[in-house]
Design a protein around this motif. Structure first.
Motif, PDB file in Angstrom:
ATOM      1  N   GLU A  23       0.848  -1.183   0.000  1.00  0.00           N
ATOM      2  CA  GLU A  23       0.000   0.000   0.000  1.00  0.00           C
ATOM      3  C   GLU A  23       0.884   1.234   0.000  1.00  0.00           C
ATOM      4  OE1 GLU A  23      -3.610   1.751   2.702  1.00  0.00           O
ATOM      5  OE2 GLU A  23      -3.341  -0.418   2.570  1.00  0.00           O
ATOM      6  N   GLU A  25       0.889   5.713  -0.590  1.00  0.00           N
ATOM      7  CA  GLU A  25       0.063   6.913  -0.538  1.00  0.00           C
ATOM      8  C   GLU A  25      -0.127   7.458  -1.950  1.00  0.00           C
ATOM      9  OE1 GLU A  25      -0.003  11.187   1.786  1.00  0.00           O
ATOM     10  OE2 GLU A  25       1.746   9.911   1.919  1.00  0.00           O
ATOM     11  N   ASP A  26      -1.357   7.848  -2.250  1.00  0.00           N
ATOM     12  CA  ASP A  26      -1.669   8.423  -3.564  1.00  0.00           C
ATOM     13  C   ASP A  26      -1.381   9.922  -3.491  1.00  0.00           C
ATOM     14  OD1 ASP A  26      -2.636   9.194  -5.978  1.00  0.00           O
ATOM     15  OD2 ASP A  26      -4.566   8.196  -5.791  1.00  0.00           O
ATOM     16  N   THR A  27      -0.155  10.310  -3.822  1.00  0.00           N
ATOM     17  CA  THR A  27       0.262  11.702  -3.665  1.00  0.00           C
ATOM     18  C   THR A  27      -0.428  12.625  -4.658  1.00  0.00           C
ATOM     19  OG1 THR A  27       2.177  11.292  -5.073  1.00  0.00           O
ATOM     20  CG2 THR A  27       2.510  11.111  -2.699  1.00  0.00           C
ATOM     21  N   ARG A  30      -3.745  13.443  -3.134  1.00  0.00           N
ATOM     22  CA  ARG A  30      -3.554  14.298  -1.961  1.00  0.00           C
ATOM     23  C   ARG A  30      -3.201  15.726  -2.386  1.00  0.00           C
ATOM     24  NH1 ARG A  30       1.509  12.935   0.665  1.00  0.00           N
ATOM     25  NH2 ARG A  30       2.226  14.458  -0.830  1.00  0.00           N
TER      26      ARG A  30
END
Length: 77
Positions: A23, A25-27, A30
């Motif tokens: 997993e 982070e979808d930067t 964001r």
């Protein structure tokens, strides 16, 4: 957001690519959310300023209407 990576693993037979799931982070999402919040905050401020100006104009309109009524009443007397 879940992505699949491939990691090269060595073993007795030489090695192979082994898929792993991890997993991250979808930067982009964001950053887009942050940018949208900034735009909305600026628009909210502009709207609040415009509403304050509108309220001031409405108040002034009512004040001038009442002043006009007083002047018309004096003229008739």
């Amino acid at each position: 957001m879940i992505i699949t990576d491939y990691v090269f693993v060595r073993d007795e037979s030489g090695g192979h690519d082994m898929p792993i799931r991890r997993e991250v982070e979808d930067t982009a999402w964001r950053d887009g959310l942050s940018s949208t919040r900034e735009v909305l905050s600026a628009q909210r401020k502009k709207l609040e300023d415009a509403m304050q100006g509108l309220h001031a104009c409405l108040y002034l309109d009512e004040l001038l209407k009442s002043y006009r009524k007083v002047l018309v009443g004096r003229k008739r007397s």
